[in-house]
Design a protein around this motif. Structure first.
Motif, PDB file in Angstrom:
ATOM      1  N   LEU A  71      32.029  42.319  24.972  1.00  0.00           N
ATOM      2  CA  LEU A  71      30.726  42.058  25.583  1.00  0.00           C
ATOM      3  C   LEU A  71      30.255  40.634  25.335  1.00  0.00           C
ATOM      4  O   LEU A  71      29.436  40.107  26.068  1.00  0.00           O
ATOM      5  CB  LEU A  71      29.692  43.055  25.051  1.00  0.00           C
ATOM      6  CG  LEU A  71      30.035  44.520  25.352  1.00  0.00           C
ATOM      7  CD1 LEU A  71      29.075  45.456  24.645  1.00  0.00           C
ATOM      8  CD2 LEU A  71      30.012  44.778  26.856  1.00  0.00           C
ATOM      9  N   LYS A  72      30.757  40.015  24.278  1.00  0.00           N
ATOM     10  CA  LYS A  72      30.295  38.671  23.951  1.00  0.00           C
ATOM     11  C   LYS A  72      31.327  38.038  23.043  1.00  0.00           C
ATOM     12  O   LYS A  72      31.819  38.672  22.116  1.00  0.00           O
ATOM     13  CB  LYS A  72      28.956  38.781  23.198  1.00  0.00           C
ATOM     14  CG  LYS A  72      28.111  37.528  23.216  1.00  0.00           C
ATOM     15  CD  LYS A  72      26.766  37.788  22.541  1.00  0.00           C
ATOM     16  CE  LYS A  72      26.898  37.834  21.019  1.00  0.00           C
ATOM     17  NZ  LYS A  72      25.660  38.164  20.309  1.00  0.00           N
ATOM     18  N   PHE A  73      31.690  36.824  23.306  1.00  0.00           N
ATOM     19  CA  PHE A  73      32.514  36.089  22.346  1.00  0.00           C
ATOM     20  C   PHE A  73      32.088  34.636  22.351  1.00  0.00           C
ATOM     21  O   PHE A  73      32.054  33.994  23.386  1.00  0.00           O
ATOM     22  CB  PHE A  73      34.001  36.195  22.688  1.00  0.00           C
ATOM     23  CG  PHE A  73      34.856  35.388  21.750  1.00  0.00           C
ATOM     24  CD1 PHE A  73      34.890  35.692  20.396  1.00  0.00           C
ATOM     25  CD2 PHE A  73      35.588  34.294  22.197  1.00  0.00           C
ATOM     26  CE1 PHE A  73      35.650  34.938  19.515  1.00  0.00           C
ATOM     27  CE2 PHE A  73      36.362  33.542  21.316  1.00  0.00           C
ATOM     28  CZ  PHE A  73      36.384  33.872  19.978  1.00  0.00           C
TER      29      PHE A  73
ATOM     30  N   THR B   9      34.932  47.831  37.533  1.00  0.00           N
ATOM     31  CA  THR B   9      34.250  48.056  36.253  1.00  0.00           C
ATOM     32  C   THR B   9      34.929  49.158  35.442  1.00  0.00           C
ATOM     33  O   THR B   9      34.672  49.294  34.261  1.00  0.00           O
ATOM     34  CB  THR B   9      32.773  48.472  36.469  1.00  0.00           C
ATOM     35  OG1 THR B   9      32.754  49.632  37.305  1.00  0.00           O
ATOM     36  CG2 THR B   9      31.973  47.355  37.116  1.00  0.00           C
ATOM     37  N   ARG B  10      35.766  49.951  36.107  1.00  0.00           N
ATOM     38  CA  ARG B  10      36.284  51.149  35.435  1.00  0.00           C
ATOM     39  C   ARG B  10      37.782  51.320  35.585  1.00  0.00           C
ATOM     40  O   ARG B  10      38.386  50.760  36.493  1.00  0.00           O
ATOM     41  CB  ARG B  10      35.633  52.379  36.054  1.00  0.00           C
ATOM     42  CG  ARG B  10      34.182  52.482  35.746  1.00  0.00           C
ATOM     43  CD  ARG B  10      33.629  53.735  36.385  1.00  0.00           C
ATOM     44  NE  ARG B  10      32.417  54.109  35.687  1.00  0.00           N
ATOM     45  CZ  ARG B  10      32.151  55.327  35.251  1.00  0.00           C
ATOM     46  NH1 ARG B  10      32.994  56.307  35.469  1.00  0.00           N
ATOM     47  NH2 ARG B  10      31.045  55.578  34.591  1.00  0.00           N
ATOM     48  N   VAL B  41      31.679  41.732  33.708  1.00  0.00           N
ATOM     49  CA  VAL B  41      31.799  40.275  33.851  1.00  0.00           C
ATOM     50  C   VAL B  41      31.946  39.636  32.460  1.00  0.00           C
ATOM     51  O   VAL B  41      32.771  38.751  32.249  1.00  0.00           O
ATOM     52  CB  VAL B  41      30.589  39.683  34.607  1.00  0.00           C
ATOM     53  CG1 VAL B  41      30.568  38.167  34.499  1.00  0.00           C
ATOM     54  CG2 VAL B  41      30.637  40.102  36.070  1.00  0.00           C
ATOM     55  N   ALA B  42      31.168  40.147  31.492  1.00  0.00           N
ATOM     56  CA  ALA B  42      31.274  39.621  30.117  1.00  0.00           C
ATOM     57  C   ALA B  42      32.686  39.836  29.575  1.00  0.00           C
ATOM     58  O   ALA B  42      33.298  38.934  28.992  1.00  0.00           O
ATOM     59  CB  ALA B  42      30.251  40.307  29.215  1.00  0.00           C
ATOM     60  N   ASP B  43      33.210  41.036  29.785  1.00  0.00           N
ATOM     61  CA  ASP B  43      34.544  41.377  29.288  1.00  0.00           C
ATOM     62  C   ASP B  43      35.603  40.471  29.918  1.00  0.00           C
ATOM     63  O   ASP B  43      36.448  39.896  29.230  1.00  0.00           O
ATOM     64  CB  ASP B  43      34.839  42.846  29.615  1.00  0.00           C
ATOM     65  CG  ASP B  43      36.225  43.290  29.154  1.00  0.00           C
ATOM     66  OD1 ASP B  43      36.540  43.098  27.969  1.00  0.00           O
ATOM     67  OD2 ASP B  43      36.985  43.811  29.985  1.00  0.00           O
ATOM     68  N   GLY B  51      38.833  27.940  32.717  1.00  0.00           N
ATOM     69  CA  GLY B  51      38.775  27.481  34.098  1.00  0.00           C
ATOM     70  C   GLY B  51      38.773  28.602  35.117  1.00  0.00           C
ATOM     71  O   GLY B  51      38.644  28.355  36.315  1.00  0.00           O
ATOM     72  N   THR B  52      38.921  29.857  34.638  1.00  0.00           N
ATOM     73  CA  THR B  52      38.941  31.002  35.544  1.00  0.00           C
ATOM     74  C   THR B  52      37.516  31.492  35.787  1.00  0.00           C
ATOM     75  O   THR B  52      36.752  31.646  34.841  1.00  0.00           O
ATOM     76  CB  THR B  52      39.768  32.145  34.923  1.00  0.00           C
ATOM     77  OG1 THR B  52      41.054  31.641  34.602  1.00  0.00           O
ATOM     78  CG2 THR B  52      39.895  33.311  35.869  1.00  0.00           C
ATOM     79  N   GLN B  53      37.203  31.727  37.053  1.00  0.00           N
ATOM     80  CA  GLN B  53      35.837  32.182  37.357  1.00  0.00           C
ATOM     81  C   GLN B  53      35.786  33.699  37.524  1.00  0.00           C
ATOM     82  O   GLN B  53      36.696  34.303  38.086  1.00  0.00           O
ATOM     83  CB  GLN B  53      35.338  31.523  38.636  1.00  0.00           C
ATOM     84  CG  GLN B  53      35.030  30.039  38.454  1.00  0.00           C
ATOM     85  CD  GLN B  53      34.322  29.466  39.670  1.00  0.00           C
ATOM     86  OE1 GLN B  53      33.787  30.191  40.502  1.00  0.00           O
ATOM     87  NE2 GLN B  53      34.314  28.137  39.759  1.00  0.00           N
ATOM     88  N   VAL B  54      34.677  34.276  37.026  1.00  0.00           N
ATOM     89  CA  VAL B  54      34.451  35.712  37.173  1.00  0.00           C
ATOM     90  C   VAL B  54      33.054  35.917  37.752  1.00  0.00           C
ATOM     91  O   VAL B  54      32.089  35.335  37.251  1.00  0.00           O
ATOM     92  CB  VAL B  54      34.554  36.437  35.817  1.00  0.00           C
ATOM     93  CG1 VAL B  54      34.306  37.926  36.005  1.00  0.00           C
ATOM     94  CG2 VAL B  54      35.906  36.199  35.173  1.00  0.00           C
ATOM     95  N   HIS B  55      32.947  36.685  38.822  1.00  0.00           N
ATOM     96  CA  HIS B  55      31.663  36.952  39.449  1.00  0.00           C
ATOM     97  C   HIS B  55      31.511  38.452  39.680  1.00  0.00           C
ATOM     98  O   HIS B  55      32.446  39.210  39.462  1.00  0.00           O
ATOM     99  CB  HIS B  55      31.561  36.229  40.791  1.00  0.00           C
ATOM    100  CG  HIS B  55      31.733  34.745  40.676  1.00  0.00           C
ATOM    101  ND1 HIS B  55      30.707  33.907  40.320  1.00  0.00           N
ATOM    102  CD2 HIS B  55      32.828  33.959  40.847  1.00  0.00           C
ATOM    103  CE1 HIS B  55      31.165  32.656  40.291  1.00  0.00           C
ATOM    104  NE2 HIS B  55      32.448  32.663  40.595  1.00  0.00           N
TER     105      HIS B  55
END
Lengths: 447, 246
Positions: A71-73, B9-10, B41-43, B51-55
């Protein structure tokens, strides 16, 4: 999905790593908010005995392995927060290449963060870093009332320190936040040494403590007389980038132990032959080298399901800690009790322990820990009773995450902190919503 | 590669999205719950190579009006889109469906009609860009009419059929279609069901599917052993099929 898959046998069974089954079944939950009424959570079920088995009256245990998101790093501080089912194997896969490692690791990476908190696991660096719980900054939990709350060493500390090492009995651990360790390279500098007997082994283990952040060793618990407890002592530290290879270590091959071994396979002769071979394989007296962290920390992980080697009756691990007051000869006296009962064990590990942590039921205390795998036989209960009697006389204790055979009255004699644990537990869970087969057996919870 | 993953998400979608960002693919996760999306998204961000984008964007398979805007949002956020993956679906046991007409209608709508409507949006979007890959999770349940999956299997059979047609018609024009047929995989969807032999884990499925996306394999069984299992089941004569429980 399929009807025949739905049909549960009339009495479904579930077991821990020791393959000693109890009634119940495991369900996997991805969304842990949906399973608020479960009596117990468990991770990858690497505890040996019945600590991850549900109470027979509510025979469902929730496996958290699908709740595994980071969840956070924060790369600058090394603080990581994740859902409780994240495994150490995943954590290593994602973060070892980036120069971060768990501050404390047990001897397998197939454990979850939630399980590491619940058992307050320790590792080869206990004499320096303590247990895992010491590095946890926050837990998100669901307590008996159904309320979800945060706790930590500075927030509801009473609940926090009961949960650290509390075997999941204080509530559902939902999220874990802890301090990762920054490592200089992903390789280990290791020195190993062949040691002629157990007294020398223990002396050298203690001598190594100030110099080496990680120590561990294996001893042969079948040899007797002047060779009693001969073994191999291993000392390690993270390698300096200049000594380490430039490439990233290859993960261990993944073999599977394909079937449950027949019982005769693990007889005394097999163990004797194995021990002889393992001892003399280390022909040189002393050996220094660079090794990969997987084979250093997790030598058994490369054979999946190796617990099947112990045959259809399963096995238990006996792990105790003997305080410093027991003296240097304590390990020899322990082995004498074992040998007298004819106990045979492939794995006998003696580790150095630092001071006791704050977890109310946390296992280690200043002294040394002895662990042995024991295939279950007709006399196993008597053997464990004898070993417990010895441990009680020396004012030590056994490790709940391993135990399947200890008697309630013996556990009470080992655990003066139990009353305080129960007081805190009842404050947060007055109706015993959370319990396990083990808490019924050892803590006297209503079944 | 720039991918939108509906259901990321799953379960298997989560595992697939992780494998993608770990090797540097950009990912937009599509799902129905905002809180779940932000956790995913956090994971993914924590695991992504630099440099990799996550949306993320909200997209519920029950709400067809969201399909176009969600794909547009993914395209816009990543500045491109070349892979669309659908892992989301509704599942319920046959017993439950037989007693609940509303649930049956929902399952057939989501798993068949709405999934195809979503795929049509994705097809137009990808073909509009000249080329792309559409990877959709159907099921081995669609391979043959069977007692425990009469309704779910019917929806998945229709979906598999559609995907095959799509692949024949548009591959020449640049749209590759990958139809994934999972056997039993131990995810939240199969939670509470007793796992049969050959049950798979989400991450091992993800590895196989990612390779199939790279290579544009039209049909892929996961775990791969299920291709054999289904070949055997498809070969069973009708009278035998009527007698067995699976």
């Amino acid at each position: 999905m399929y009807e025949y898959l739905m049909s549960h046998s009339p009495e479904p069974q579930v077991s821990g790593w020791g393959n000693l089954p109890g009634p119940g079944r495991e369900v996997r939950a991805e969304d842990l908010t949906q399973v608020w009424d479960a009596p117990l959570f468990r991770g990858l079920a690497r505890s040996y005995g019945d600590s991850s088995l549900p109470p027979p009256s509510r025979p469902v245990v929730v496996s958290t392995v699908l709740a595994d998101r980071v969840l956070k790093f924060d790369e600058s501080t090394g603080i990581l927060r994740a859902e409780c089912g994240l495994s150490l194997a995943e954590l290593n896969r994602a973060f070892l290449p980036r120069g971060f490692f768990t501050p404390v690791t047990p001897g397998t990476q197939f454990v979850t963060l939630g399980g590491m908190v619940a058992a307050d696991v320790h590792g080869k660096n206990h004499h320096v870093e303590g247990c895992f719980g010491q590095h946890v900054t926050r837990l998100k939990m669901r307590v008996g009332s159904g309320q979800v709350l945060e706790c930590g060493p500075d927030l509801e500390p009473e609940l926090f320190w009961a949960t650290v090492g509390g075997m999941g009995l204080t509530g559902h651990i939902l999220e874990v936040e802890f301090q990762m360790a920054r490592i200089p390279s992903p390789w280990i500098w290791m020195e190993s040494e062949r040691v002629p007997d157990v007294d020398t082994y223990v002396r050298k283990l203690k001598e190594a403590a100030p110099e080496w952040p990680m120590t561990v060793g294996w001893i042969d618990c079948l040899s007797t007389g002047k060779n009693m407890g001969r073994g191999i002592l291993m000392k390690g530290r993270w390698a300096h980038p200049a000594q380490a290879p430039q490439h990233f270590p290859r993960p261990l091959p993944n073999l599977v132990f394909p079937f449950t071994a027949p019982q005769f396979l693990l007889g005394r002769q097999t163990v004797q032959a194995f021990n002889f071979g393992y001892y003399w394989k280390h022909f040189r007296k002393k050996h220094e080298r660079i090794v990969d962290p997987f084979s250093f920390f997790y030598p058994l992980d490369f054979v999946r399901d190796w617990n099947r080697a112990y045959g259809p009756r399963g096995f238990t691990q006996y792990q105790c800690v003997l305080p410093e007051s027991a003296g240097e000869g304590a390990a020899r006296r322990f082995l004498e009790v074992l040998t007298r009962r004819g106990g045979a064990s492939f794995l006998c590990v003696i580790k150095d322990c630092g001071p006791q942590g704050k977890g109310l039921l946390s296992f280690p205390m200043k002294g040394m820990s002895i662990a042995l795998d024991i295939a279950v036989r007709d006399n196993t209960q008597a053997l464990i009773d004898d070993l417990n009697a010895f441990v009680i006389a020396e004012k030590g204790r056994m490790y709940l995450a391993k135990d399947a055979f200890t008697r309630k009255e013996d556990f009470e004699k080992m655990e003066p902190r139990l009353a305080e644990f129960q007081r805190v537990r009842q404050k947060w869970d007055p109706t015993f919503k959370f319990k396990s087969a083990q808490s019924i057996r050892l803590l006297g919870d209503p079944p | 590669m720039k991918a939108a993953v509906l259901g990321g998400t799953r379960g298997m979608g989560r595992a697939l999205a992780r494998r993608m960002v770990e090797r540097g693919d950009w990912v937009t996760v599509l799902g129905r719950d905002g809180e779940e999306l932000s956790r995913s998204v956090a994971d993914l961000s924590a695991r992504a190579t630099p440099g990799t984008q996550v949306h993320s964007a909200v997209c519920d398979l029950e709400k067809t009006a969201q399909f176009g805007p969600a794909l547009e949002a993914a395209d816009h956020a990543m500045g491109g889109l070349d892979v669309v993956v659908v892992t989301a679906a509704v599942f319920a046991t046959q017993d439950k469906l037989e007693d609940d007409a509303a649930l049956t209608q929902k399952l057939l709508t989501v798993d068949f009609a709405n999934t195809i409507v979503f795929c049509e949006e994705a097809r137009k979007k990808l073909l509009g860009k000249g080329k792309g890959t559409l990877c959709v999770f159907s099921s081995v349940a669609g391979d043959r009419g069977r007692k425990p999956v009469v309704l779910y299997g019917a929806a998945k059979a229709g979906l598999s059929h559609y995907l095959e047609g799509l692949d024949h018609k548009f591959r020449q024009q640049g749209l590759k279609t990958v139809c994934v047929k999972p056997g039993f995989v131990r995810t939240g969807m199969t939670d509470g069901l007793k796992a049969p032999p050959f049950a798979g884990e989400p991450d091992e499925v993800a590895a196989v599917v990612l390779q199939a996306i790279d290579e544009g394999t039209p049909v892929v069984y996961v775990p791969p052993i299920w291709r054999l299992v289904m070949t055997a089941i498809k070969a069973l004569p009708r009278f035998a099929m009527r007698r067995v429980g699976f």
